[in-house]
Design a protein around this motif. Structure first.
Motif, mmCIF file in Angstrom:
data_model
loop_
_atom_site.group_PDB
_atom_site.id
_atom_site.type_symbol
_atom_site.label_atom_id
_atom_site.label_comp_id
_atom_site.label_asym_id
_atom_site.label_seq_id
_atom_site.Cartn_x
_atom_site.Cartn_y
_atom_site.Cartn_z
ATOM 1 N N TYR A 156 36.128 -91.895 -27.093
ATOM 2 C CA TYR A 156 36.790 -91.505 -25.842
ATOM 3 C C TYR A 156 35.737 -91.370 -24.741
ATOM 4 C CZ TYR A 156 39.402 -88.601 -22.552
ATOM 5 O OH TYR A 156 39.998 -88.102 -21.420
ATOM 6 N N SER A 157 36.063 -91.896 -23.545
ATOM 7 C CA SER A 157 35.079 -91.898 -22.450
ATOM 8 C C SER A 157 35.026 -90.567 -21.707
ATOM 9 C CB SER A 157 35.438 -92.996 -21.450
ATOM 10 O OG SER A 157 36.655 -92.663 -20.805
ATOM 11 N N GLY A 158 36.028 -89.703 -21.928
ATOM 12 C CA GLY A 158 36.088 -88.445 -21.174
ATOM 13 C C GLY A 158 36.973 -88.556 -19.947
ATOM 14 N N VAL A 173 39.406 -85.574 -18.515
ATOM 15 C CA VAL A 173 40.378 -84.861 -19.360
ATOM 16 C C VAL A 173 39.703 -84.642 -20.714
ATOM 17 C CG1 VAL A 173 42.614 -85.025 -20.550
ATOM 18 C CG2 VAL A 173 42.377 -85.955 -18.238
ATOM 19 N N PRO A 174 39.695 -83.399 -21.221
ATOM 20 C CA PRO A 174 39.037 -83.188 -22.514
ATOM 21 C C PRO A 174 39.824 -83.813 -23.661
ATOM 22 C CG PRO A 174 39.972 -81.137 -21.674
ATOM 23 C CD PRO A 174 40.202 -82.164 -20.618
ATOM 24 N N ASP A 178 46.002 -83.553 -35.065
ATOM 25 C CA ASP A 178 45.773 -84.987 -34.992
ATOM 26 C C ASP A 178 45.563 -85.409 -33.524
ATOM 27 O OD1 ASP A 178 46.074 -87.665 -36.359
ATOM 28 O OD2 ASP A 178 47.553 -87.830 -34.741
ATOM 29 N N ILE A 179 44.509 -86.204 -33.277
ATOM 30 C CA ILE A 179 44.180 -86.555 -31.884
ATOM 31 C C ILE A 179 45.306 -87.377 -31.243
ATOM 32 C CG2 ILE A 179 42.629 -87.960 -30.464
ATOM 33 C CD1 ILE A 179 40.349 -86.929 -32.114
ATOM 34 N N ARG A 238 34.755 -89.643 -11.334
ATOM 35 C CA ARG A 238 36.064 -88.988 -11.533
ATOM 36 C C ARG A 238 35.913 -87.554 -12.030
ATOM 37 N NH1 ARG A 238 35.761 -94.560 -10.903
ATOM 38 N NH2 ARG A 238 37.822 -95.459 -10.701
ATOM 39 N N GLN A 239 34.668 -87.121 -12.270
ATOM 40 C CA GLN A 239 34.496 -85.793 -12.853
ATOM 41 C C GLN A 239 34.977 -84.683 -11.915
ATOM 42 O OE1 GLN A 239 30.409 -85.621 -14.083
ATOM 43 N NE2 GLN A 239 30.857 -86.638 -16.015
ATOM 44 N N ARG A 240 35.529 -83.660 -12.527
ATOM 45 C CA ARG A 240 36.053 -82.518 -11.787
ATOM 46 C C ARG A 240 34.908 -81.788 -11.053
ATOM 47 N NH1 ARG A 240 40.774 -79.798 -13.396
ATOM 48 N NH2 ARG A 240 40.880 -81.313 -15.080
#
Ligand SMILES: Cc1cc2nc3c(=O)[nH]c(=O)nc-3n(C[C@H](O)[C@H](O)[C@H](O)COP(=O)(O)OP(=O)(O)OC[C@H]3O[C@@H](n4cnc5c(N)ncnc54)[C@H](O)[C@@H]3O)c2cc1C
Length: 418
Positions: A176-178, A232-233, A239-240, A371-373
């Motif tokens: 996942y890229s985050g 988004v974390p 289960d993911i 895109r980071q918060r």
């Protein structure tokens, strides 16, 4: 002429179609494509094709058909959360072959029509379940019990590649890229004339929580794609996949309220246009962005991974289709050398392509970080940095590395070993 006469291609996406077309055009290798889906998918938004990819589309003979469908307005306008313009950037970036934004389904339509003309067979509903190598052939077995054998097998089956999992590099897993996005495509006819007038080129708006993008994706301006991507974390409990489903439901249910909150400070005609876009959108899709970690194997025996199956990157450099097309051209060039053993062809492919892919992968990851918060002061700092960067590239020209990335011609690579 190559000593190889046939290739099995697994996956009928951009990589599979471009590879089959180029091999058919420039070698004596005949290809057949096996696609998992029952028919071409209508999923997906719009993809960017910058100069480095578009010039290859020209050589594949599909450039004009693509440009007739896609939108070639190349200016990106970047705005602050209040709607003021931070700067502009030309996506052609000093290169000579233009820029195109096209719906993925339109891109596939054009490539499939070219494949049909070139008499390349595409078989649908084909799930590969086994790959076996004999002395001079590789055999693919499908879930319906059918088999096919050829000199070469190319895994063009995307980020979740079965060819990679079954054979080439089973340990390589997507990560996942985050960053996750909501996106949709809406008809421009649902918007007022003043909102449509705002919809030229690519429009990015920076907010505290992420980036809002809106752009026409057809030559006729009939459809507008918009999306919002943000940090988004990863779901932590259970289960993911289930976690993502729950998250997706929340995002889709609450998207209007959330977008209005994030864009509440946007003033002027642009602010009004964004609010109208959100109000007229019936629903959105949510997708968490995955990528393949760098460093996996790309080939084994008679099998090679091409495109996202080898090196899926975040979409934030707009280079996914172009990297797959560059792969196709490089492979076709290397296979023209009749004296070269297949292992040497694949090894050289890896040596030439890996540095270029690594560079683009890092650009995509850096763009994703935008895109980071941030908090209110972080947003001010981010907007200032973007303003200075865009002013610098507008005044002094694009950076040499960016111009180089887009001017890059895979056919000018030296094939000889150093
Ligand atoms: C449904 C979908 C929507 C996308 N939407 C976007 C988007 O909106 N924006 C963006 O920038 N990029 C998007 N992408 C990614 C983009 O298409 C790729 O980065 C780029 O086109 C590289 O193409 P590719 O052919 O390597 O991989 P892909 O485009 O992923 O194509 C892989 C193909 O292989 C098929 N396949 C998968 N597994 C198997 C199997 N086991 N056997 C046979 N066939 C198989 C798939 O159905 C697909 O047709 C999307 C990809 C997909 C599959």
């Amino acid at each position: 002429m190559s000593e190889f006469s046939g290739a099995i291609i697994i996956g009928g996406g951009p990589a599979g179609l471009a590879t089959a077309l180029r091999l058919q055009q420039t070698t004596n290798i005949s290809c057949r494509i096996y696609e998992l889906r029952a028919e071409p998918t209508t999923l997906g938004g719009a993809v960017g094709i910058p100069s480095n990819g578009l010039r290859l589309m020209h050589r594949l003979g599909v450039h004009d058909a693509l440009c007739a469908k896609g939108n070639s307005e190349s200016e990106m306008i970047v705005r602050a959360a209040q709607g003021s313009i931070l700067g502009r950037r030309d996506m052609v970036g000093g290169a000579t072959d233009g820029y195109l934004r096209i719906k993925r389904i339109d891109l596939l339509d054009v490539l499939m029509e070219a494949a049909e003309e070139a008499k390349i067979p595409i078989y649908y509903n084909k799930r590969i379940v086994q790959i076996e190598e004999g002395k001079d052939k590789v055999t693919a077995t499908f879930s319906d019990g059918t088999t096919d054998a050829a000199d070469i097998l190319l895994g063009c089956d995307g980020i979740h590649s079965s060819v990679r999992k079954l054979y080439v590099d089973p340990l390589q897993e997507p990560e996942y890229s985050g960053v996750a996005s909501i996106f949709t495509i809406i008809p421009a006819s649902s918007l007022s004339a003043s909102a449509i007038a705002q919809m030229k080129g690519i429009n990015a708006t920076i907010t505290q929580e992420g980036m809002f993008l809106a752009m026409p994706c057809m030559a006729t301006h009939e459809e507008i794609m918009w999306g919002f991507s943000q940090e988004v974390p990863l779901p932590t409990s259970g289960d993911i996949r289930d976690g993502w489903e729950v998250h997706a439901k929340e995002e889709v249910k609450g998207f209007k309220e959330k977008m209005h909150r994030l864009l509440q400070d946007a003033r002027g005609e642009w602010g009004a246009a964004m609010r109208e876009i959100i109000d007229t959108t019936p629903t959105v899709k949510f997708y968490p962005i995955y990528r393949l970690p760098l460093g996996g194997s790309w080939y084994k025996g008679r099998c090679l991974l091409v495109g996202d199956a080898a090196h899926a990157m975040q979409p934030h450099a707009g280079q996914g289709v172009s990297m797959a097309t560059e792969d196709a051209f490089m492979l076709a060039r290397l296979l023209q050398d009749e004296g070269k053993a297949l292992g040497d062809v694949f090894q050289r492919f890896d040596e030439i392509r890996r540095p270029r892919i690594t560079e683009m992968y890092k650009v995509a990851a850096r763009n994703g970080d935008l895109r980071q918060r941030t908090g209110p002061w972080g947003l001010v700092a981010k907007q200032l940095a973007i303003k200075l960067y865009l002013w610098g590239s507008g005044t002094f020209g694009q950076s040499a590395s960016r111009m180089g990335d887009l001017a890059y011609d895979v056919e000018e690579e030296d094939l000889e070993e150093l």
